[in-house]
Design a protein around this motif. Structure first.
Motif, PDB file in Angstrom:
ATOM      1  N   TYR A  28       0.830  -1.209   0.000  1.00 29.42           N
ATOM      2  CA  TYR A  28       0.000   0.000   0.000  1.00 29.42           C
ATOM      3  C   TYR A  28       0.866   1.261   0.000  1.00 29.42           C
ATOM      4  CZ  TYR A  28      -4.183  -2.699   1.324  1.00 29.42           C
ATOM      5  OH  TYR A  28      -5.243  -3.592   1.359  1.00 29.42           O
ATOM      6  N   LEU A  30       1.046   4.798   1.635  1.00 30.49           N
ATOM      7  CA  LEU A  30       0.559   5.346   2.889  1.00 30.49           C
ATOM      8  C   LEU A  30       0.839   6.840   2.914  1.00 30.49           C
ATOM      9  CD1 LEU A  30      -0.677   4.502   5.661  1.00 30.49           C
ATOM     10  CD2 LEU A  30       1.654   4.293   6.511  1.00 30.49           C
ATOM     11  N   GLY A  36       4.573   2.282   1.601  1.00 26.32           N
ATOM     12  CA  GLY A  36       4.625   2.677   3.006  1.00 26.32           C
ATOM     13  C   GLY A  36       4.120   1.616   3.967  1.00 26.32           C
ATOM     14  N   MET A  37       3.339   0.662   3.455  1.00 21.28           N
ATOM     15  CA  MET A  37       2.818  -0.403   4.308  1.00 21.28           C
ATOM     16  C   MET A  37       2.706  -1.682   3.500  1.00 21.28           C
ATOM     17  SD  MET A  37      -0.709  -0.569   6.532  1.00 21.28           S
ATOM     18  CE  MET A  37      -1.778  -1.218   5.253  1.00 21.28           C
ATOM     19  N   MET A  51       5.016  -1.329   8.883  1.00 18.16           N
ATOM     20  CA  MET A  51       4.925   0.085   8.551  1.00 18.16           C
ATOM     21  C   MET A  51       5.612   0.899   9.633  1.00 18.16           C
ATOM     22  SD  MET A  51       0.894   0.795   9.425  1.00 18.16           S
ATOM     23  CE  MET A  51       1.020   2.558   9.240  1.00 18.16           C
ATOM     24  N   THR A  52       6.170   2.035   9.239  1.00 15.82           N
ATOM     25  CA  THR A  52       6.807   3.001  10.144  1.00 15.82           C
ATOM     26  C   THR A  52       7.761   2.345  11.137  1.00 15.82           C
ATOM     27  OG1 THR A  52       4.961   2.948  11.743  1.00 15.82           O
ATOM     28  CG2 THR A  52       4.840   4.577   9.965  1.00 15.82           C
ATOM     29  N   GLN A 158      -4.660  -3.461  12.300  1.00 20.59           N
ATOM     30  CA  GLN A 158      -4.236  -2.074  12.463  1.00 20.59           C
ATOM     31  C   GLN A 158      -5.219  -1.274  13.315  1.00 20.59           C
ATOM     32  OE1 GLN A 158      -4.404   0.375   8.996  1.00 20.59           O
ATOM     33  NE2 GLN A 158      -2.576   1.525   9.560  1.00 20.59           N
ATOM     34  N   LEU A 196      -4.660   5.802   2.331  1.00 24.26           N
ATOM     35  CA  LEU A 196      -4.236   4.418   2.155  1.00 24.26           C
ATOM     36  C   LEU A 196      -4.739   3.928   0.801  1.00 24.26           C
ATOM     37  CD1 LEU A 196      -2.870   2.044   3.786  1.00 24.26           C
ATOM     38  CD2 LEU A 196      -5.189   1.309   4.352  1.00 24.26           C
ATOM     39  N   ALA A 258      -4.356   4.577   9.491  1.00 29.74           N
ATOM     40  CA  ALA A 258      -4.577   5.278   8.228  1.00 29.74           C
ATOM     41  C   ALA A 258      -5.528   6.425   8.459  1.00 29.74           C
ATOM     42  CB  ALA A 258      -5.167   4.306   7.203  1.00 29.74           C
TER      43      ALA A 258
END
Length: 262
Positions: A28, A30, A36-37, A51-52, A158, A196, A258
Motif C-alpha cells: 500500500y 501510505l 509505506g505499508m 509500517m513506520t 491495524q 491508504l 490510516a
C-alpha cells in the motif's frame, strides 16, 4: 438417493470452482508514500503488517506488536499491551473524554472503482440527515472478492492496535469508529480516503521466518516495567531539556492508523 448424489456433486463443483487461500502480499501507499505499508497473509491465517518501523504479527491466532524503545526490540501481545496502556492511563488520572453529542453515520454504496486492477465497491461514510460531519465525509473502495477475505480480516489488526489501549481505559467506541469497523469488515480495503491506497497484490511463497517473532513476548509484568521505565526516561529528558527547547521525539510503540478523512 439421487438428490443426495446431486448435492454431493454440487458441493464438489463449488469446492473446485472456489479460490482456496494462498500466501499473498499486498503493498500500500501510505499518505502518498509508495510502499509505506505491506500486508502479508499466509494460507494458514498467519499475518504480518509492516509500517513506520514497526510490525503487527498474527501467529497461530495470537496478535503481537513488534517495535523498538530505548532498550531495543520489544515484543508484546496486543491483549497485554492494551491492559498495560489502559492501566497507565488510569494511574496517570487520564479519564475518557465526555462523549460529545453523537452524530449518526451511515454507509452508502455509491458506485464502483478499480484500484491496482482490482474492482471494488465505492462506499461513502457520511453523517445522516445531511448534517456536516467533523472532518468531512470518508470514501473508501472495498473488494468483496472471497479470495481476499482473509487479507481483509488481517488488515483489521491495524485498527485493533489503535483502539485497544483506549478501550481498556474505559473509552467507548465512537459512532464513526463503529462504522469504520463495519466498512473494513466488508472485505479488503483497496483505498481508504487518500491516506491508504493499494499498489499491488502478489502471490507469495513465505518461508518459515516470515511470521517468526524476533524475541519472546514480554510477560505483562515485564511489559509494564518496560513501559514505566520508558515513561520515566522521557520525563527526565523533559526536565533536562532547555527552556523553550524541543522535546526529543518518543519512540513510536505502534503503527499509526490510516487517516480517516479525505
Amino acid at each position: 438417493m439421487i438428490r443426495i448424489r446431486m448435492a454431493v456433486a454440487g458441493a464438489l463443483l463449488l469446492a473446485a470452482c472456489s479460490k482456496s487461500p494462498e500466501d499473498a502480499t499486498a503493498t500500500y501507499a501510505l499518505g502518498g508514500q509508495p510502499g509505506g505499508m505491506t500486508l502479508k497473509v499466509a494460507a494458514n491465517g498467519d499475518a504480518r503488517i509492516d509500517m513506520t518501523g514497526n510490525s503487527l504479527i498474527r501467529r497461530e491466532g495470537v496478535d503481537y506488536l513488534v517495535g523498538k524503545d530505548s532498550q531495543g526490540t520489544i515484543v508484546a501481545k496486543l491483549d497485554d499491551l492494551g491492559q498495560v496502556i489502559g492501566t497507565a492511563m488510569k494511574e496517570a488520572g487520564v479519564k475518557p473524554p465526555a462523549p460529545p453529542q453523537q452524530i449518526q453515520y451511515e454507509l452508502v454504496k455509491t458506485g464502483n472503482e478499480t484500484i491496482a486492477n482490482l474492482p471494488g465497491d465505492l462506499w461513502k461514510l457520511r453523517a445522516k440527515g445531511g448534517k456536516p460531519a467533523p472532518g468531512g465525509d470518508l470514501d473508501a473502495v472495498i473488494s468483496t472478492d472471497p479470495a481476499y477475505a482473509q487479507m481483509g480480516k488481517a488488515l483489521q489488526l491495524q485498527t485493533r492496535m489503535m483502539t485497544i489501549g483506549m478501550r481498556e481505559a474505559g473509552q467507548k467506541q465512537s459512532e464513526m469508529d463503529a462504522r469504520v469497523d463495519e466498512l473494513m469488515g466488508k472485505g479488503l480495503v483497496l483505498r481508504m480516503g487518500q491516506g491508504l491506497t493499494l499498489d499491488k497484490v502478489e502471490k507469495t511463497k513465505f518461508d518459515a521466518d516470515t511470521f517468526k517473532l524476533p524475541a519472546a513476548a514480554l510477560s505483562r509484568e515485564a511489559l509494564q516495567a518496560r513501559f514505566k521505565a520508558e515513561r520515566e526516561r522521557m520525563m527526565q529528558a523533559q526536565k533536562a531539556a532547555p527552556q523553550g527547547g524541543q522535546m526529543p521525539a518518543p519512540p513510536a510503540p505502534a503503527p499509526s492508523a490510516a487517516p480517516k478523512g479525505k
